[in-house]
Scaffold this motif. Structure first.
Motif, PDB file in Angstrom:
ATOM      1  N   HIS A 172      37.753  47.414  31.487  1.00 31.48           N
ATOM      2  CA  HIS A 172      39.042  46.779  31.245  1.00 31.48           C
ATOM      3  C   HIS A 172      39.224  45.705  30.058  1.00 31.48           C
ATOM      4  O   HIS A 172      40.285  45.178  30.008  1.00 31.48           O
ATOM      5  CB  HIS A 172      39.729  46.488  32.184  1.00 31.48           C
ATOM      6  CG  HIS A 172      40.039  47.378  33.499  1.00 31.48           C
ATOM      7  ND1 HIS A 172      40.777  48.235  33.204  1.00 31.48           N
ATOM      8  CD2 HIS A 172      39.544  47.539  34.560  1.00 31.48           C
ATOM      9  CE1 HIS A 172      40.762  49.264  34.094  1.00 31.48           C
ATOM     10  NE2 HIS A 172      40.169  48.774  35.173  1.00 31.48           N
ATOM     11  N   LYS A 173      38.090  45.306  29.554  1.00 33.16           N
ATOM     12  CA  LYS A 173      37.914  44.272  28.731  1.00 33.16           C
ATOM     13  C   LYS A 173      39.021  43.889  27.510  1.00 33.16           C
ATOM     14  O   LYS A 173      39.111  42.932  27.227  1.00 33.16           O
ATOM     15  CB  LYS A 173      36.464  43.816  28.333  1.00 33.16           C
ATOM     16  CG  LYS A 173      35.840  44.746  27.336  1.00 33.16           C
ATOM     17  CD  LYS A 173      34.333  44.253  26.907  1.00 33.16           C
ATOM     18  CE  LYS A 173      33.692  45.145  25.798  1.00 33.16           C
ATOM     19  NZ  LYS A 173      33.488  46.419  26.225  1.00 33.16           N
ATOM     20  N   GLU A 174      39.363  45.206  27.057  1.00 29.42           N
ATOM     21  CA  GLU A 174      40.409  45.023  25.808  1.00 29.42           C
ATOM     22  C   GLU A 174      41.784  44.882  26.384  1.00 29.42           C
ATOM     23  O   GLU A 174      42.727  44.812  25.634  1.00 29.42           O
ATOM     24  CB  GLU A 174      40.239  46.545  25.106  1.00 29.42           C
ATOM     25  CG  GLU A 174      38.938  46.526  24.256  1.00 29.42           C
ATOM     26  CD  GLU A 174      38.365  45.470  23.693  1.00 29.42           C
ATOM     27  OE1 GLU A 174      39.066  44.476  23.116  1.00 29.42           O
ATOM     28  OE2 GLU A 174      37.079  45.418  23.583  1.00 29.42           O
ATOM     29  N   ARG A 175      41.796  44.939  27.843  1.00 25.66           N
ATOM     30  CA  ARG A 175      43.387  45.057  28.208  1.00 25.66           C
ATOM     31  C   ARG A 175      43.743  43.351  28.152  1.00 25.66           C
ATOM     32  O   ARG A 175      42.985  42.674  28.601  1.00 25.66           O
ATOM     33  CB  ARG A 175      43.409  45.584  29.718  1.00 25.66           C
ATOM     34  CG  ARG A 175      42.822  46.764  30.035  1.00 25.66           C
ATOM     35  CD  ARG A 175      43.911  47.805  29.446  1.00 25.66           C
ATOM     36  NE  ARG A 175      43.583  48.891  30.201  1.00 25.66           N
ATOM     37  CZ  ARG A 175      43.914  49.648  31.403  1.00 25.66           C
ATOM     38  NH1 ARG A 175      44.936  48.999  31.909  1.00 25.66           N
ATOM     39  NH2 ARG A 175      43.583  50.776  31.792  1.00 25.66           N
ATOM     40  N   PRO A 176      45.095  43.153  28.068  1.00 27.36           N
ATOM     41  CA  PRO A 176      45.686  41.914  27.975  1.00 27.36           C
ATOM     42  C   PRO A 176      45.632  41.260  29.463  1.00 27.36           C
ATOM     43  O   PRO A 176      45.271  39.843  29.410  1.00 27.36           O
ATOM     44  CB  PRO A 176      47.226  42.068  27.787  1.00 27.36           C
ATOM     45  CG  PRO A 176      47.602  43.621  28.134  1.00 27.36           C
ATOM     46  CD  PRO A 176      46.394  44.497  27.820  1.00 27.36           C
ATOM     47  N   PHE A 177      45.509  41.900  30.552  1.00 28.37           N
ATOM     48  CA  PHE A 177      45.107  41.010  31.616  1.00 28.37           C
ATOM     49  C   PHE A 177      43.899  40.818  32.101  1.00 28.37           C
ATOM     50  O   PHE A 177      43.462  40.523  33.349  1.00 28.37           O
ATOM     51  CB  PHE A 177      46.073  42.020  32.761  1.00 28.37           C
ATOM     52  CG  PHE A 177      45.215  43.259  33.098  1.00 28.37           C
ATOM     53  CD1 PHE A 177      44.135  43.641  33.851  1.00 28.37           C
ATOM     54  CD2 PHE A 177      46.250  44.251  32.573  1.00 28.37           C
ATOM     55  CE1 PHE A 177      43.916  45.038  33.920  1.00 28.37           C
ATOM     56  CE2 PHE A 177      45.605  45.905  32.593  1.00 28.37           C
ATOM     57  CZ  PHE A 177      44.606  46.001  33.419  1.00 28.37           C
ATOM     58  N   PHE A 178      43.007  41.015  31.157  1.00 25.66           N
ATOM     59  CA  PHE A 178      41.530  40.899  31.464  1.00 25.66           C
ATOM     60  C   PHE A 178      41.131  39.700  32.163  1.00 25.66           C
ATOM     61  O   PHE A 178      40.538  39.545  33.160  1.00 25.66           O
ATOM     62  CB  PHE A 178      40.564  41.524  30.551  1.00 25.66           C
ATOM     63  CG  PHE A 178      39.084  41.423  30.735  1.00 25.66           C
ATOM     64  CD1 PHE A 178      38.408  42.405  31.501  1.00 25.66           C
ATOM     65  CD2 PHE A 178      38.076  40.548  29.967  1.00 25.66           C
ATOM     66  CE1 PHE A 178      37.268  42.328  31.781  1.00 25.66           C
ATOM     67  CE2 PHE A 178      36.823  40.654  30.206  1.00 25.66           C
ATOM     68  CZ  PHE A 178      36.338  41.122  31.350  1.00 25.66           C
ATOM     69  N   GLY A 179      41.541  38.748  30.983  1.00 22.28           N
ATOM     70  CA  GLY A 179      41.102  37.239  31.504  1.00 22.28           C
ATOM     71  C   GLY A 179      41.478  36.824  33.015  1.00 22.28           C
ATOM     72  O   GLY A 179      40.783  36.435  33.685  1.00 22.28           O
ATOM     73  N   GLU A 180      43.038  37.391  33.138  1.00 18.93           N
ATOM     74  CA  GLU A 180      43.656  36.926  34.259  1.00 18.93           C
ATOM     75  C   GLU A 180      42.746  37.535  35.521  1.00 18.93           C
ATOM     76  O   GLU A 180      42.697  36.999  36.587  1.00 18.93           O
ATOM     77  CB  GLU A 180      45.155  37.508  34.218  1.00 18.93           C
ATOM     78  CG  GLU A 180      45.999  37.009  35.294  1.00 18.93           C
ATOM     79  CD  GLU A 180      47.320  37.932  34.957  1.00 18.93           C
ATOM     80  OE1 GLU A 180      48.062  38.156  36.050  1.00 18.93           O
ATOM     81  OE2 GLU A 180      47.740  38.067  34.129  1.00 18.93           O
TER      82      GLU A 180
END
Ligand code: CMP
Length: 140
Positions: A54-62
């Motif tokens: 999921h590292k390219e997903r916008p929610f990855f950091g969250e």
């Protein structure tokens, strides 16, 4: 039907609210057996590696920050058709879309704080189990 194993995480929103037992009860009542279980504090590196897909997903950091915010309980579950069985018991990723009686409908707070993770295939189950458990920890 074949007995298989799947991997489960009881996430920080659930451990924080003392729901480890309640979640496990739904899994056991649903026909799955907990064959390994441990409460861990995930490191950032562990969480980033686990959710690497999921590292390219916008929610990855969250997602990573949430998963390391408090301890989680990682489990290996065994039963007939366990990957699908566990996914049926978890319910849809977004609790608003989950069926009544599922873990996420009953306990999840949001699409991010959704109480549990479960493997999506037998192949990923094997990878995810070996990410957190050694063979000697899998005593059946
Ligand atoms: P999980 O089964 O652990 O796999 C990936 C996780 O990403 C998923 O459950 C959700 O908790 C999380 N996720 C998926 N979509 C979103 C989103 N739109 N916002 C935040 N988290 C999400």
């Amino acid at each position: 039907m074949t007995v298989t194993r799947t991997f489960s995480i009881i996430k920080p929103d659930a451990t924080r609210r003392n729901l480890t037992g309640a979640v496990t009860q739904i899994l056991e009542d649903g026909g799955l057996r907990v064959v390994a279980s441990k409460r861990i504090q995930m490191t950032k590196e562990q969480a980033e590696g686990f959710y690497g897909v999921h590292k390219e997903r916008p929610f990855f950091g969250e997602l990573v920050e949430f998963m390391i915010s408090e301890p989680v309980v990682v489990q290996v579950l065994e039963g007939e058709n366990s990957v699908q069985r566990n996914r049926d018991l978890m319910g849809a990723t977004n609790p608003d879309d989950a069926d009544e009686g599922t873990i996420r409908k009953t306990h999840a707070l949001s699409i991010g704080e959704n109480s549990v993770h479960g493997s999506d295939s037998d192949e990923n189950a094997a990878i995810e189990i070996s990410y957190f458990f050694s063979d000697t920890e899998l005593v059946g």
